[in-house]
Enzyme design. Structure first.
Site, short mmCIF file in Angstrom:
data_model
loop_
_atom_site.label_atom_id
_atom_site.label_comp_id
_atom_site.label_asym_id
_atom_site.label_seq_id
_atom_site.Cartn_x
_atom_site.Cartn_y
_atom_site.Cartn_z
N GLU A 159 50.08 -10.86 28.69
CA GLU A 159 48.75 -10.25 28.77
C GLU A 159 48.93 -8.73 28.79
OE1 GLU A 159 44.57 -10.41 31.30
OE2 GLU A 159 46.46 -10.82 32.32
N GLU A 165 43.53 -13.64 41.92
CA GLU A 165 44.48 -12.59 41.55
C GLU A 165 44.03 -11.24 42.09
OE1 GLU A 165 45.77 -10.15 37.50
OE2 GLU A 165 44.53 -11.94 37.34
N ASP A 188 50.18 -11.45 38.68
CA ASP A 188 50.17 -10.57 37.52
C ASP A 188 51.12 -9.41 37.80
OD1 ASP A 188 49.51 -8.44 35.71
OD2 ASP A 188 47.62 -9.45 35.27
N GLN A 193 51.45 -13.64 34.92
CA GLN A 193 51.09 -12.82 33.77
C GLN A 193 51.96 -11.56 33.78
OE1 GLN A 193 46.89 -12.44 34.66
NE2 GLN A 193 46.36 -13.93 33.09
#
Length: 248
Positions: free
Chosen positions: A232, A135, A170, A196
């Site tokens: 998250e 990531e 993310d 996320q």
């Protein structure tokens, strides 16, 4: 609507870690993440997962370095990554975690890239059927972090060439790095294994101004993404008070 999991490292922190599994279940989460589960007995976490009928989706690698070093160093030449990865793999197998997020750490240059590719290829082979993710993180939150863009990440995945290694998308970091979350999703969706979410600029609930999360969730559905979407983020006023975004 996608299927959501709760990151227990940042959500339900009003109660101790072992109580967060039940709190998440009662809030509607059938799956969870724990970024650094290494301080808690594995059996206790396994019990919580079983008792609450939940799936462990992701843990981070490597374990925290209690000597004061960086928490990620898969791209750092000469690091102890391979030694620590084996410990993470044992935790992931015990918890039946879907993913291990392999953190690159602070490094730069061709040597860092070569090290990261080498370590990922090695880890992919050692892990067997276990899935690994990488990531990119934004420079404001992680200064000097080696992996800092999506195209860089995709290039590394292509060099590694392992079916069990993919991209962790993310939306918070993508927005901070690139700005265009939907556009970047369309570019890299074929490489994504896990998603996320958190809102810019402060990684709060995925709602309100910033990224259009209702639109993003619809885009995930329309594109056929069937994986987990992890909540998250840092709640603004308590975890349960901020869960309205899940209702669309």
């Amino acid at each position: 609507m996608p299927k959501f999991c709760a990151n227990l490292s940042v959500l339900f922190t009003e109660v101790p870690l072992m109580a967060r599994f039940k709190a998440a279940k009662e809030a509607g989460f059938d799956a969870v993440e724990v970024l650094d589960p290494y301080d808690a007995p594995v059996q206790d976490m396994r019990d919580q997962l079983v008792w609450n009928g939940q799936k462990m989706v992701l843990i981070n690698c490597p374990p925290p370095n209690y000597a004061g070093g960086a928490v990620g160093y898969a791209a750092v030449p000469g690091s102890r990554f391979q030694q620590d990865f084996k410990r993470t793999l044992r935790y992931a197998q015990a918890l039946k975690s879907t993913f291990i997020h392999v953190m690159a750490g602070q490094a730069e240059g061709p040597a860092a890239r070569a090290t990261f590719v080498e370590n990922l290829a090695w880890a992919a082979e050692v892990a067997g059927k276990q899935k690994l993710t990488i990531e990119p993180l934004n420079a404001d939150d992680r200064p000097g972090y080696f992996l800092n863009a999506l195209d860089q990440s995709v290039g590394i995945l292509q060099d590694v060439g392992a079916a069990n290694v993919g991209l962790q998308f993310d939306a918070y970091h993508v927005a901070k790095i690139h700005g265009d979350v939907p556009g970047k999703w369309r570019q890299v969706q074929d490489h994504v294994m896990h998603v996320q979410v958190g809102q810019v600029p402060d990684r709060s609930e995925p709602m309100g101004e910033g990224t259009d999360f209702p639109g993003f969730f619809q885009l995930l559905d329309d594109s056929g993404y069937a994986g987990w979407v992890s909540a998250e983020y840092h709640p603004k006023a308590g975890t349960e008070a901020g869960l309205g975004w899940m209702n669309g």
